[in-house]
Design an enzyme around this catalytic site. Sequence first.
Site, PDB file in Angstrom:
ATOM      1  N   HIS A 139       0.836  -1.217   0.000  1.00 38.55           N
ATOM      2  CA  HIS A 139       0.000   0.000   0.000  1.00 38.55           C
ATOM      3  C   HIS A 139       0.867   1.261   0.000  1.00 38.55           C
ATOM      4  O   HIS A 139       1.600   1.516   0.960  1.00 38.55           O
ATOM      5  CB  HIS A 139      -0.928   0.010   1.234  1.00 38.55           C
ATOM      6  CG  HIS A 139      -1.606   1.334   1.422  1.00 38.55           C
ATOM      7  ND1 HIS A 139      -1.488   2.099   2.561  1.00 38.55           N
ATOM      8  CD2 HIS A 139      -2.399   2.047   0.577  1.00 38.55           C
ATOM      9  CE1 HIS A 139      -2.182   3.214   2.423  1.00 38.55           C
ATOM     10  NE2 HIS A 139      -2.736   3.215   1.235  1.00 38.55           N
ATOM     11  N   VAL A 150       5.670   2.503   1.765  1.00 35.14           N
ATOM     12  CA  VAL A 150       4.837   1.407   1.258  1.00 35.14           C
ATOM     13  C   VAL A 150       4.568   0.478   2.445  1.00 35.14           C
ATOM     14  O   VAL A 150       5.508  -0.052   3.050  1.00 35.14           O
ATOM     15  CB  VAL A 150       5.523   0.603   0.134  1.00 35.14           C
ATOM     16  CG1 VAL A 150       4.556  -0.454  -0.417  1.00 35.14           C
ATOM     17  CG2 VAL A 150       5.992   1.508  -0.993  1.00 35.14           C
ATOM     18  N   GLU A 151       3.294   0.307   2.782  1.00 39.15           N
ATOM     19  CA  GLU A 151       2.947  -0.627   3.850  1.00 39.15           C
ATOM     20  C   GLU A 151       2.842  -2.025   3.235  1.00 39.15           C
ATOM     21  O   GLU A 151       2.012  -2.264   2.353  1.00 39.15           O
ATOM     22  CB  GLU A 151       1.622  -0.238   4.490  1.00 39.15           C
ATOM     23  CG  GLU A 151       1.726   1.059   5.290  1.00 39.15           C
ATOM     24  CD  GLU A 151       0.394   1.462   5.895  1.00 39.15           C
ATOM     25  OE1 GLU A 151       0.311   1.537   7.122  1.00 39.15           O
ATOM     26  OE2 GLU A 151      -0.562   1.706   5.131  1.00 39.15           O
ATOM     27  N   VAL A 152       3.703  -2.912   3.701  1.00 36.16           N
ATOM     28  CA  VAL A 152       3.699  -4.292   3.202  1.00 36.16           C
ATOM     29  C   VAL A 152       2.928  -5.123   4.221  1.00 36.16           C
ATOM     30  O   VAL A 152       3.335  -5.235   5.383  1.00 36.16           O
ATOM     31  CB  VAL A 152       5.142  -4.801   3.010  1.00 36.16           C
ATOM     32  CG1 VAL A 152       5.143  -6.271   2.626  1.00 36.16           C
ATOM     33  CG2 VAL A 152       5.848  -3.965   1.943  1.00 36.16           C
ATOM     34  N   ALA A 189      -0.966   3.559   8.490  1.00 35.61           N
ATOM     35  CA  ALA A 189      -0.885   4.990   8.145  1.00 35.61           C
ATOM     36  C   ALA A 189      -2.272   5.589   7.892  1.00 35.61           C
ATOM     37  O   ALA A 189      -2.556   6.713   8.321  1.00 35.61           O
ATOM     38  CB  ALA A 189       0.012   5.177   6.923  1.00 35.61           C
TER      39      ALA A 189
END
Length: 311
Positions: A139, A150-152, A189
């Site tokens: 994301h 980037v949210e993994v 986030a």
Amino acid sequence: MSIRTVGVLGTGVIGASWTGLFLAHGLKVIVSDPAPGAERQLSDYLHSIWPTLEKQKRSSHAALTNYRFVGASFKDHFADVDFVQENAPERPELKTKLFAELDAATRPDVIIASSSSGIPSSHFISQCAVNPTRVLIGHPFNPPHLMPLVEVVPHPTTATSVTEAAKSFYKSLGRTPVHIRQELPGFAANRLQIAVLNEAYSLVSRGIISAEDLDTCVTNSLGPRWAATGPLLSNTMGGGGGIDGFKHALEHFGPAYRVWLDDMKAHAFTWTPENVDALSSSVAEELRGKDAKDLERKRDDMLVKILSLRE
Ligand SMILES: NC(=O)c1ccc[n+]([C@@H]2O[C@H](COP(=O)([O-])OP(=O)(O)OC[C@H]3O[C@@H](n4cnc5c(N)ncnc54)[C@H](O)[C@@H]3O)[C@@H](O)[C@H]2O)c1
């Protein structure tokens, strides 16, 4: 496995920006979107952001035209891709259908990442018959060609090696991946963002502050401070810094924080159509006389400067 060709599904706000980032890093991109006019819009957008991407660190192989637009027919073209970034609309039933098709159309070891803003991937892998363990969330924050985060987010059966490989890939693009250890709606986030936004909506819709002044509050206080140290370290410094700073801040300000929180809960924004209309009119007032494209360009220029300072 080295990633040379990326498949991008959906070229709206997020997919087009990812495409620019991949191209700037010398990757080939196969792009799919069923909408009429999507190819032209993508080309226009890429031309508009390329000067900004050229100012950033990028590969000597970067080429604005190193992509192939394949309309709706990704199933016929994604056998050649080494990584997929999915950016279709945020609808679980659509993502379920698309992930089944992506799972069937790609090599079984290829990572398939969804840009979803808040739907955990376990909600849309039920029809993946080949290998759901290579699916996860990647994301970004808008626009992904500039914002580093980037949210993994793996689902419970995503392979650990897939999570690690996705993080490495995003790092190779100059991004800053964070690992969200447990699936939850909105990840981290966006949950933080909506907590702040909900209070902003309340303050503006109750007429306590104008939309413009609300934005001014953030761009002149929380925004720059959090860009430097994030909320928790900022909190620590507000408590005098050092190893005891955070605990001291909570003990010192805690009673007041709890009064504010109770008041916020009592006056939380309610999502009625009337309130949404009133709030939208206030924000439209802030936009009056301003050109949206010009604002976007200025935002991008400023983001480049802020982010280069952080480096
Ligand atoms: N906009 C944001 O700020 C933001 C930020 C981070 C993540 N996201 C996520 O990224 C994803 C895309 O969001 P967006 O804002 O770019 O949406 P968007 O509406 O701008 O773009 C979606 C694109 O998907 C295309 N599309 C529609 N049906 C499709 C299909 N069957 N196959 C392939 N493409 C299809 C549309 O034509 C459109 O171009 C969503 O999951 C969203 O939650 C959005």
